[in-house]
Design a protein around this motif. Structure first.
Motif: not given
Length: 142
Positions: A86-99
């Motif tokens: 029914c739609g889409h959501i954009r997910r970001y990765s805090d873990s990757l940013i921290m690494f």
């Protein structure tokens, strides 16, 4: 003198190594090459070993670029309702940013301090216990 077949296998392996993000097993599978053969060639051929290192670094650069993209641009994921998208959501990765911060900025790294004198003292105590025939605690138990 190296035969044409081996040269082609090496070229295919090196290209696959870049695409596989430096994963040797995947590169060998894609090149139809036994891992042992690849490592034997690496040990015997200095220019192949250098090309391998270059391909590995290029593959790791690709992984880093993908990590950056996922961390900062996010990944679009579908949202479902009653089994239908029914739609889409954009997910970001805090873990990757921290690494990435830990990799490039020392102040973000985990700090571990070890009191060498305390460790040395504990070793000496345990050795003395062993020498005297006393039982000693195992796995950090006192």
């Amino acid at each position: 003198m190296e035969d044409r077949f081996a040269k082609e296998k090496k070229r295919t392996f090196l290209a696959s190594l870049v695409q596989a993000g430096g994963n040797v097993s995947t590169a060998c599978d894609e090149a139809g090459l036994n891992r042992r053969t690849a490592y034997l060639w690496r040990a015997a051929d200095k220019s192949f070993a250098e090309a391998w290192d270059d391909a590995l670094n290029l593959g790791l650069d690709e992984l880093e670029s993908e990590a950056r993209r996922r961390a900062f641009d996010g990944v679009e994921e579908p949202v479902f309702y009653k089994g239908e998208v029914c739609g889409h959501i954009r997910r970001y990765s805090d873990s990757l940013i921290m690494f990435m911060l830990k990799a490039y900025r020392p102040q973000f790294r985990d700090r571990v301090t070890i009191d060498v004198n305390a460790v040395d003292s504990e070793i000496e105590q345990r050795l003395a216990q062993l020498a005297s025939g006393s039982e000693i605690a195992i796995s950090g138990e006192n």
